[in-house]
Design a protein around this motif. Structure first.
Motif, PDB file in Angstrom:
ATOM      1  N   UNK A  46       0.801  -1.210   0.000  1.00  0.00           N
ATOM      2  CA  UNK A  46       0.000   0.000   0.000  1.00  0.00           C
ATOM      3  C   UNK A  46       0.832   1.257   0.000  1.00  0.00           C
ATOM      4  N   UNK A  47       0.142   2.390   0.100  1.00  0.00           N
ATOM      5  CA  UNK A  47       0.811   3.686   0.033  1.00  0.00           C
ATOM      6  C   UNK A  47      -0.028   4.763   0.705  1.00  0.00           C
ATOM      7  N   UNK A  48       0.651   5.831   1.097  1.00  0.00           N
ATOM      8  CA  UNK A  48      -0.034   7.025   1.575  1.00  0.00           C
ATOM      9  C   UNK A  48       0.018   8.041   0.450  1.00  0.00           C
ATOM     10  N   UNK A  49      -1.133   8.608   0.096  1.00  0.00           N
ATOM     11  CA  UNK A  49      -1.204   9.605  -0.956  1.00  0.00           C
ATOM     12  C   UNK A  49      -1.754  10.905  -0.398  1.00  0.00           C
ATOM     13  N   UNK A  50      -1.299  12.018  -0.965  1.00  0.00           N
ATOM     14  CA  UNK A  50      -1.792  13.342  -0.584  1.00  0.00           C
ATOM     15  C   UNK A  50      -2.377  14.022  -1.805  1.00  0.00           C
ATOM     16  N   UNK A  51      -3.328  14.914  -1.553  1.00  0.00           N
ATOM     17  CA  UNK A  51      -3.956  15.662  -2.640  1.00  0.00           C
ATOM     18  C   UNK A  51      -5.140  14.942  -3.246  1.00  0.00           C
ATOM     19  N   UNK A  52      -5.808  14.113  -2.450  1.00  0.00           N
ATOM     20  CA  UNK A  52      -6.918  13.314  -2.976  1.00  0.00           C
ATOM     21  C   UNK A  52      -8.296  13.819  -2.587  1.00  0.00           C
ATOM     22  N   UNK A  53      -8.377  14.748  -1.644  1.00  0.00           N
ATOM     23  CA  UNK A  53      -9.688  15.160  -1.157  1.00  0.00           C
ATOM     24  C   UNK A  53     -10.244  14.097  -0.228  1.00  0.00           C
TER      25      UNK A  53
END
Length: 113
Positions: A46-53
């Motif tokens: 998995x991953x952590x994402x930013x900028x997704x709302x």
């Protein structure tokens, strides 16, 4: 290592692997809307994402990492600006190592290279 989603009041869930700190852009697709997001950490699972709302837990999304085909992921946790995603199919070891070597920060990148 565990993560905790205070907004859901869930109990800590153990992580399968330590996350490698990265900075990479990826193509993110939710329903019929595509955007570019910033990945901040990554494991094979998995991953952590930013900028997704704002996303909903267990929501299915698509994520295309650099040099990879889009693949399905599920939202494990989310807040107003970021989310933890669990890949439907884990990354293979070589792909994971290549991404960490190219986009890793600090010790993680040196260790993977």
């Amino acid at each position: 290592m565990a993560y905790f989603d205070p907004e859901c009041g869930s109990s800590p869930v153990p992580r399968r692997e330590t996350r490698e700190q990265v900075e990479m852009l990826a193509k993110f697709r939710r329903n019929f809307v595509s955007s570019t997001v910033l990945l901040k950490d990554l494991t094979r699972f998995g991953a952590k994402v930013e900028g997704v709302g704002r996303l909903c837990t267990d929501e299915a999304v698509s994520l295309a990492l650099p040099g990879c085909r889009p693949s399905m992921a599920f939202v494990a946790w989310a807040n107003d600006h970021s989310a933890g995603l669990e890949f439907a199919d884990p990354l293979d070891g070589q792909t994971f190592s290549d991404l960490v070597a190219r986009f890793g920060l600090g010790r993680s990148a040196a260790k993977a290279a």
